[in-house]
Design an enzyme around this catalytic site. Sequence first.
Site, short mmCIF file in Angstrom:
data_model
loop_
_atom_site.label_atom_id
_atom_site.label_comp_id
_atom_site.label_asym_id
_atom_site.label_seq_id
_atom_site.Cartn_x
_atom_site.Cartn_y
_atom_site.Cartn_z
N GLU A 7 4.08 2.72 3.55
CA GLU A 7 3.13 3.82 3.72
C GLU A 7 1.92 3.20 4.41
O GLU A 7 1.08 2.56 3.77
CB GLU A 7 2.70 4.37 2.35
CG GLU A 7 3.80 5.01 1.56
CD GLU A 7 4.22 6.35 2.11
OE1 GLU A 7 3.56 6.87 3.04
OE2 GLU A 7 5.23 6.87 1.64
N CYS A 42 -5.74 7.35 4.06
CA CYS A 42 -4.85 7.16 5.21
C CYS A 42 -4.59 8.48 5.93
O CYS A 42 -4.27 8.48 7.12
CB CYS A 42 -3.55 6.51 4.78
SG CYS A 42 -2.77 7.33 3.40
P1 NAD Z 1 -6.41 -5.34 4.95
O1 NAD Z 1 -5.45 -5.11 6.05
O2 NAD Z 1 -6.97 -6.70 4.75
O3 NAD Z 1 -5.76 -4.93 3.55
C1 NAD Z 1 -5.16 -3.68 3.34
C2 NAD Z 1 -4.40 -3.76 2.00
O4 NAD Z 1 -3.30 -4.65 2.14
C3 NAD Z 1 -5.22 -4.34 0.85
O5 NAD Z 1 -4.88 -3.64 -0.32
C4 NAD Z 1 -4.79 -5.81 0.77
O6 NAD Z 1 -4.88 -6.34 -0.53
C5 NAD Z 1 -3.36 -5.73 1.20
N1 NAD Z 1 -2.88 -6.91 1.91
C6 NAD Z 1 -3.47 -7.54 2.94
N2 NAD Z 1 -2.69 -8.57 3.36
C7 NAD Z 1 -1.59 -8.59 2.57
C8 NAD Z 1 -0.42 -9.39 2.51
N3 NAD Z 1 -0.20 -10.37 3.39
N4 NAD Z 1 0.48 -9.13 1.55
C9 NAD Z 1 0.32 -8.11 0.67
N5 NAD Z 1 -0.77 -7.30 0.69
C10 NAD Z 1 -1.71 -7.53 1.63
O7 NAD Z 1 -7.58 -4.32 5.19
P2 NAD Z 1 -8.78 -3.86 4.26
O8 NAD Z 1 -10.05 -4.28 4.87
O9 NAD Z 1 -8.53 -4.14 2.82
O10 NAD Z 1 -8.61 -2.30 4.44
C11 NAD Z 1 -8.82 -1.67 5.67
C12 NAD Z 1 -7.55 -1.28 6.35
O11 NAD Z 1 -6.50 -1.14 5.41
C13 NAD Z 1 -7.70 0.06 7.00
O12 NAD Z 1 -7.80 -0.11 8.39
C14 NAD Z 1 -6.49 0.84 6.62
O13 NAD Z 1 -5.62 0.96 7.72
C15 NAD Z 1 -5.75 0.03 5.64
N6 NAD Z 1 -5.49 0.69 4.36
C16 NAD Z 1 -4.58 1.69 4.36
C17 NAD Z 1 -4.29 2.32 3.19
C18 NAD Z 1 -3.28 3.44 3.13
O14 NAD Z 1 -3.33 4.24 2.22
N7 NAD Z 1 -2.33 3.49 4.06
C19 NAD Z 1 -4.94 1.95 2.02
C20 NAD Z 1 -5.86 0.91 2.05
C21 NAD Z 1 -6.12 0.28 3.25
#
Ligand code: NAD
Length: 490
Positions: free
Chosen positions: A263, A297
């Site tokens: 997702e 999202c």
């Molecule tokens: P990010 O890409 O660093 O992290 C997003 C999420 O992924 C966080 O919960 C983080 O803990 C997890 N994550 C990151 N790297 C991972 C890995 N290698 N393995 C497992 N989990 C990992 O970004 P951020 O600054 O935390 O959030 C901003 C971005 O995240 C936004 O641009 C948005 O696209 C995305 N996001 C999307 C949703 C959604 O509902 N689709 C939810 C939260 C964040």
Amino acid sequence: MSAAPLESNATNAAGYEDLCLYIDGQFLKGEGRKEQNVINPATGQVIARLPHASTDDLNRALAAAQKAFESWKHSSPMERSRIMRKVAELTRQRANEIGRNITLDMGKPLAEAIGEVTSCAEHADWTAEESRRIYGRVIPPRLPNVRQMVLREPVGVCAAFSPWNFPYNQAIRKICAAIGAGCTIIIKGPEDAPSAVVAIARMFHDAGLPPGVLNVVWGVPAEVSKHLIDSPIVRKISFTGSVPVGKQLAAMAAAQMKRSTMELGGHSPVIVCEDADVDRAADLLSGFKFRNAGQVCVSPTRFYIQEKVFDRFMARFIDRTKGMKVGDGLAADTKMGPLAHERRVPALESFVNDANDRGARIELGGKRMGGGGFFFEPTIVINPPDDSMLMTTEPFGPIAGCVPYKDLQDTIRRANSLPYGLSSYAFTTNTAHALAIQNGIEAGMVNINHFGQALAETPFGGVKDSGIGSEGGMETFDGYLVTKFVTQMG
Ligand code: NAD
């Protein structure tokens, strides 16, 4: 490392959740483990310490989930259902306390946080009911002495990674789908906003879930996900988060032929046609756009407004947004809380700066707000070019890019021009327009004249870069089941 069980439902001195791991039916605290700070984004203050799982802990979680799967896969659907219904009941009972903790670690207004939790009681109830109806089928044979059957079996041990924006909702949907299908699961929740996932573990524990069926771990996301995905014990992964991370994890899973549900992010278009109820659309969209500070999202992000109604729509949309009270989510009059992390503030600034440089008009907001927290003004940008950062990259924050359009078909093409395909919105009273939009938009979800997605009984998921598979609806179990064909003669 010692593994002293804690009393269920414990909270720390400040009234915030007593953070812990949950492995093989035991709640495990710091006890010498590496820890990280949990910060209240409304104040920038540290509110708790979160223990990380050691490699030993991860291996114990894997072994516990593997062992538990051997019996849980044979559990009666009635038993699975009973536990999830109990969790739904506990969710309703504990919603105020859990919601307050979500406001403390994630920042959203208290009413939104409590609303997130109570709506999840429905997810648990619905999955409880639906898990009793995971049926196979009998296929008429070519020979009279042959019986052909299709069985749907649980895929095995699952590893799930849930995000911080809806910390309760995103986790419980994955957990219920896995458990309801007869799988066991190890979930790594969001380290920035961990209280909700610990609360979920306490509820399943109190509802009588056998040890090892659900395990909760924390750590450095990339390290935990690599360890779990690389383990031959794990057969399926589920991730909610950004597109780049999702692609990395899906690639790791695919290299080992493991299933995945993804997702991922979106960049949702909104089309307001000239025949729409423009005032109603502006009112609804102002509320929906800035919910959870736009960190959703499916947040509407690209606004295409028919040129004949553009000025009227914008005047009302700006007017409704202008008075929005931004503040600490615990304050009764707060309509929009802070961004969940400090890192999101410069991220939002870069969208505004790029729009400015590209000749767009920052009609409202555009700046970080004062105080100790990570606050950003509700921001409305007029006329960002189609290739600007705001109109091409998911902003994940309180910012809307608004442009006038002339021709609907051309606008549908612009809406489809990005690799994202999660949600989409349209306002129209013309059935031909509604049909053109339903048929033409490349998205997993299309909402016309209202926002009606993310219900327990409806599938939620994206196409293109926005993901693989759905959560919610009857589709929720698809990713957790494998198909076995049995044919027998005699
Ligand atoms: P990010 O890409 O660093 O992290 C997003 C999420 O992924 C966080 O919960 C983080 O803990 C997890 N994550 C990151 N790297 C991972 C890995 N290698 N393995 C497992 N989990 C990992 O970004 P951020 O600054 O935390 O959030 C901003 C971005 O995240 C936004 O641009 C948005 O696209 C995305 N996001 C999307 C949703 C959604 O509902 N689709 C939810 C939260 C964040």
